[in-house]
Design an enzyme around this catalytic site. Structure first.
Site, mmCIF file in Angstrom:
data_model
loop_
_atom_site.group_PDB
_atom_site.id
_atom_site.type_symbol
_atom_site.label_atom_id
_atom_site.label_comp_id
_atom_site.label_asym_id
_atom_site.label_seq_id
_atom_site.Cartn_x
_atom_site.Cartn_y
_atom_site.Cartn_z
ATOM 1 N N HIS A 37 -10.210 0.499 -6.313
ATOM 2 C CA HIS A 37 -8.757 0.671 -6.449
ATOM 3 C C HIS A 37 -8.131 -0.725 -6.594
ATOM 4 C CE1 HIS A 37 -4.654 1.561 -4.954
ATOM 5 N NE2 HIS A 37 -4.900 2.830 -5.198
ATOM 6 N N ASP A 65 -13.230 -0.466 2.212
ATOM 7 C CA ASP A 65 -11.987 0.260 1.953
ATOM 8 C C ASP A 65 -12.245 1.733 2.267
ATOM 9 O OD1 ASP A 65 -9.889 1.686 0.928
ATOM 10 O OD2 ASP A 65 -9.924 0.755 -1.056
ATOM 11 N N GLN A 113 -10.113 6.501 1.330
ATOM 12 C CA GLN A 113 -10.445 7.852 0.867
ATOM 13 C C GLN A 113 -11.522 8.520 1.712
ATOM 14 O OE1 GLN A 113 -8.818 9.604 -1.145
ATOM 15 N NE2 GLN A 113 -7.582 8.088 -2.215
ATOM 16 N N LYS A 169 -2.805 8.968 4.269
ATOM 17 C CA LYS A 169 -3.867 9.746 3.639
ATOM 18 C C LYS A 169 -4.658 10.516 4.679
ATOM 19 C CE LYS A 169 -4.522 6.371 -0.094
ATOM 20 N NZ LYS A 169 -4.001 6.871 -1.364
ATOM 21 N N CYS A 175 -4.642 3.728 -10.318
ATOM 22 C CA CYS A 175 -4.768 2.359 -9.818
ATOM 23 C C CYS A 175 -6.198 1.872 -9.912
ATOM 24 C CB CYS A 175 -4.277 2.254 -8.374
ATOM 25 S SG CYS A 175 -2.571 2.728 -8.194
HETATM 26 C C1 LIG Z 1 -9.673 3.836 -2.543
HETATM 27 C C2 LIG Z 1 -8.269 3.432 -2.246
HETATM 28 N N1 LIG Z 1 -8.042 2.201 -1.779
HETATM 29 C C3 LIG Z 1 -6.795 1.779 -1.477
HETATM 30 C C4 LIG Z 1 -5.717 2.599 -1.643
HETATM 31 C C5 LIG Z 1 -4.359 2.070 -1.335
HETATM 32 O O1 LIG Z 1 -3.783 2.742 -0.268
HETATM 33 P P1 LIG Z 1 -2.245 2.487 0.083
HETATM 34 O O2 LIG Z 1 -1.458 2.790 -1.135
HETATM 35 O O3 LIG Z 1 -1.976 3.431 1.198
HETATM 36 O O4 LIG Z 1 -2.135 1.061 0.485
HETATM 37 C C6 LIG Z 1 -5.910 3.888 -2.124
HETATM 38 C C7 LIG Z 1 -4.781 4.847 -2.287
HETATM 39 O O5 LIG Z 1 -4.122 4.949 -3.250
HETATM 40 C C8 LIG Z 1 -7.213 4.304 -2.441
HETATM 41 O O6 LIG Z 1 -7.434 5.524 -2.934
#
Ligand SMILES: Cc1ncc(COP(=O)(O)O)c(C=O)c1O
Ligand SMILES: Cc1ncc(COP(=O)(O)O)c(C=O)c1O
Lengths: 146, 412, 412, 146
Positions: free
Chosen positions: C123, C200, C203, C226, C366
């Site tokens: 992401h 990370d 998910q 999430k 993203c």
């Molecule tokens: C794999 C992953 N990493 C990071 C994020 C970023 O999360 P947040 O927007 O809550 O900072 C997301 C969510 O969109 C994600 O799916």
């Protein structure tokens, strides 16, 4: 409106220690000393420990604070002097237990002396930090502060 | 007092709470304000009916969430009379906003030998970021001192504001002294020296009408939780042309225009500063808080708080051995009164007051350099809001007397 | 399916909503989860009964708020089996957490000539902060590629992970491909090369049991929104000895030990990273979300989501001209299925589905470098949660058919 | 379950423009061109404008996108060619009004031509960005993009 409950916290012996603290001075020849801050009020306490062999020979403190922290520091200097290092560290630990309202052993009570009375702080959780500041400093000093 | 201020405990149920068996008298509004049901309900509604991530989906829910999120930006802009919604960056808090400015803008404009001018009454959040910036850039941090009456020494400010000054950072209302500084005049002086001005409005925005264009502030920051909204949402206003120049300081989803393996480009402001999923619920609540404040009217809120302060102040000055910090004029206190009671430690005083249901702060109020200047380690601080009542103040004064007597007895 | 998963719309009232006159089928759980009443009520209770700022006052309310705030830290630690609550830093989001690590820890350990290893499925939030770090430090950012079946190429990882590698940053579950990477194995490999591993878990944490000690992760990050909590609250887990070394990146109230005109010292971790008033309500809600998840049990949630995925997957593969990205095995998808429908643009598909009440995401999610690797501009993505029903999935599949027919008709 | 409402958005003329877009090519001798991204899907459109004196002589576009953005770009190239610079800028503005569901003048309608049909996008607010991407690029190009 009444302040009766406050008497539990500010007993005569506490007020006494606070207004005439014991061993409130720097020990120039201390083995170790550690300064800690109460980050919410800016109070600071430095605990000085003079070790001889494995014994705590002298304990003192400097720094300003509220009634509870001053009284507690004063009681701490009385309590820890004369104990072995292991006992003194355990004594600090016992004090932390005590002010969180936990039971402590008879042996620990003996180490704590006057300080046992601060068990009443458990009823005033917001003041636990004030009560434990000096003891945390002492414990860190015992464990080899700078 | 107008009817608007009656029965506010319908809106603020916490005001009906008991503390140590006494009715709550909440006088720590400068630390955080209480949150009306209108704000909580709006947030609850959002999560129960329209919750989705923003700026991401093309489906109905996502679009509703995005529209609501962006609509509040317009509201915030109107609330502080910003020239455009695009000049409103959502942050976590005043602290987050000030760090954003110090890091992004500070790194951009401050260079070796420059001066950054702040005042000795700043909250740590408007002090350490500049102290750090000065260290990073080998710039000099200078402090404007206080007058004898503990208000801002404008002569000292004029003296220290020179062509070396790159940036002036100053609080609009002091969270300790309660004094409101003449921002408009200071902005004018700063601009005469080609310096930028950053205004910390954490303590002002819920208590008076703030107009960024009238002040001519380059940046202005505040927190939702001090203006009836929830924690975790703040605002950084910046002049559009300055925001446009500034690089982002956080990177990730939402803030990008396009990303390749080796490179990335950013969206325009304000979005380039909002990396990742933002506090959407917090933004929705901020909108409801602005509605609530606006419905009463900032002028009326200000008048009400002035009235309450004017009522309380002489009662406090009448207490023997009670020292008030800051101006001797009630009108200079914007509902914030810091004091000490003889030699009693503020913690002991606050514990006594707490036993009587009165919640005030004791400590350094995140203003240690100011404490040093005042010659104290800490103070007690009472801070009002429009939802406090005259009865609250009466109970407070009575409680102070009782605490004083208690310790006078004990120390005998 | 066990009874626990019946009637969940009592807890999640949004699930009863209509979208374009159709029952809502919410399949964008990877973007943000829905929020149960239990979380909203806990937050509401806090604001209505115990709201005060934390770590500031010595009065009862402040102490209650502080205790609640710190108690959730213990809960979070237990939830991911962290060795101590002190290893839990509250942030705004995964993005905020990853930026904290890249800025504070990254600046500390990465130097010129070092390599940072990430994967092509990251992401943007776990990509751009490292891209920027590499630029700042003249380090090299390397990408682990995919196997032919679009899972992580472990051979490539082993090849690129060398003694030059300072840091590996990798997602536990991909938000596009749905695949879960073998973090434990990768952590072991990284540590063999004296590299640190940043995970990370945005998910994964709401969909399987995550155990930071078992994984031996140096850092692990996730977002409340999430995992049934609200937006604006995130977590950065770090090994205590690493957090201890790291400098703070934001400065202000709460995080200091002591401040003078020219200097300041910090508290210990985690507090040195939490400058200013934090998202207290968000933390309270996070605690309630962990309670909710724990009450069902992470193993049961995982099993339920696997069942739903296994039900949906063959129905999708059966749709003519529907291309699924990632593994051909349902079990490798952790509830996330990205696809395209012939030559139709994902936006057009998502608008069609939206007309039928089905909320899915269309876009690059993203993950633009991954899109480039997959050879597409964008995809449609459906992502499940345990509170989705079999009926939801049936409606979804039926809707896809209808959309397909609609556009087939139109383009004639 | 029915997709009837979708017919409003995907009318024959829209589908036609999308599948056979007009002037979809780079203009090497363009006076200005501007590329914009739809940040949520990664779609991009570059609009090329060739000015002669004060007239828009030729308009074209490149880039990929959904039905709506492609159709809208195609219609945009038809609409703006032949207008003066002021008219073209105002035409873009009118288009933005139109897709937000606002009334526009008869003169503006004449400028927009086929594109008027995209007024139906107002019913699909999530797609407004798709519809306006090309027009924003054109407007920026008219106002002196790079
Ligand atoms: C794999 C992953 N990493 C990071 C994020 C970023 O999360 P947040 O927007 O809550 O900072 C997301 C969510 O969109 C994600 O799916
Ligand atoms: C004057 C002033 N500035 C800044 C702050 C910091 O606000 P926050 O903690 O919401 O970031 C405060 C509040 O404590 C304040 O009173």
């Amino acid at each position: 409106m009444s302040l009766n409950k406050l008497n539990q916290l500010y007993m005569a012996v506490v007020m006494d220690h606070a207004s005439h603290p014991h061993h409130k001075l720097a020990l120039p020849d201390a083995t170790t000393s550690v300064e800690l801050h109460n980050v919410s009020c800016g109070d600071d306490i430095r605990a000085f420990i003079l070790m001889k062999d494995d014994k705590v020979q002298q304990v003192s403190f400097t720094g300003n604070g509220c009634t509870i922290s001053q009284a507690s520091a004063s009681m701490m200097t009385d309590a820890l002097a004369g104990l072995t290092k292991t006992e003194a560290v355990a004594g600090c630990e016992a004090f932390f237990q005590l002010v969180m309202g936990k039971q402590i052993s008879t042996k620990a009570k003996a180490w704590l002396g006057d300080a046992e009375i601060l068990g009443s702080v458990a009823e005033f959780p917001a003041r636990i930090k004030c009560a434990t500041l000096a003891w945390h400093a002492a414990q860190e000093a015992l464990e080899g502060g700078n | 007092m107008p009817n608007k201020f009656k029965n506010l405990s319908h809106d603020f149920p916490i005001l009906k709470r008991k503390i140590n068996d006494e009715p709550l008298v909440y006088l720590d509004n400068a630390a955080t304000s209480q949150t009306p049901n209108q704000v909580l309900n709006r947030i609850g509604d959002f999560y129960q009916h329209s919750n989705a991530n923003v700026h991401r989906g093309v489906y109905t829910l996502a679009n509703e969430a995005t529209a609501a999120y962006e609509q509040v930006r317009n509201q915030v802009a109107a609330f502080i009379n910003a020239p455009s919604a695009k000049s409103i960056v959502y942050t976590r808090s005043t602290t987050d906003s000030l760090n954003l400015i110090a890091t992004s803008f500070g790194n951009l404009v401050v260079t070796q030998g420059d001066e950054i001018l702040i005042t000795i009454m700043e909250h740590h959040s408007n002090l350490i970021p500049w102290q750090q910036l000065a260290k990073r850039k080998h710039a000099t941090l200078r402090y404007v001192e206080l007058n004898a009456d503990q208000t801002l020494d404008m002569a000292d400010l004029k003296h220290k504001l020179t062509n070396k000054t790159k940036l002036v950072a100053i609080t609009q209302t002091s969270n300790v002294l309660g004094v409101t500084n003449p921002i408009k005049e200071i902005a004018k002086l700063a601009h005469q020296h080609q310096a930028y001005i950053v205004v910390d409005a954490a303590q002002s925005v819920a208590h008076q009408k703030v107009d960024v264009q009238d002040l001519d502030a380059d940046f202005l920051t505040f927190s939702g939780h001090k203006m009836l909204a929830t924690t975790g949402i703040g605002v950084c206003y910046g002049k559009p042309e300055l925001l446009a120049e500034m690089p982002p300081v956080q990177f990730g989803g939402e803030m990008i225009e396009s990303v390749s393996r080796t490179n990335a480009t950013w969206q325009a402001a304000p979005w380039k500063f909002e990396a990742g999923t933002p506090n959407i619920g917090g933004v929705i609540g901020l909108g409801a808080a602005i509605d609530y404040l606006s419905e009463i009217g900032m002028a009326e809120i200000n008048a009400r708080e002035q009235q309450l302060t004017a009522y309380l102040f002489p009662k406090l000055t009448a207490v023997n051995k009670l020292t008030i910090y800051g101006s001797k004029e009630a009108s200079q206190h914007a509902g914030i009164i810091s004091f000490n009671l003889g030699q009693l430690h503020p913690h002991d005083v606050a514990t006594g007051l707490d036993m009587l249901g009165v919640e005030v702060r004791a400590g350094h109020h995140c203003a240690q350099p100011l404490m040093a200047t005042l010659g104290v380690q800490a103070t007690v601080r009472a801070s009002l809001s429009f939802y406090n009542s005259v009865e609250d103040l009466d109970r407070f004064v009575q409680a102070i007397q009782m605490v004083k007597e208690f310790f006078a007895g004990e120390s005998k």
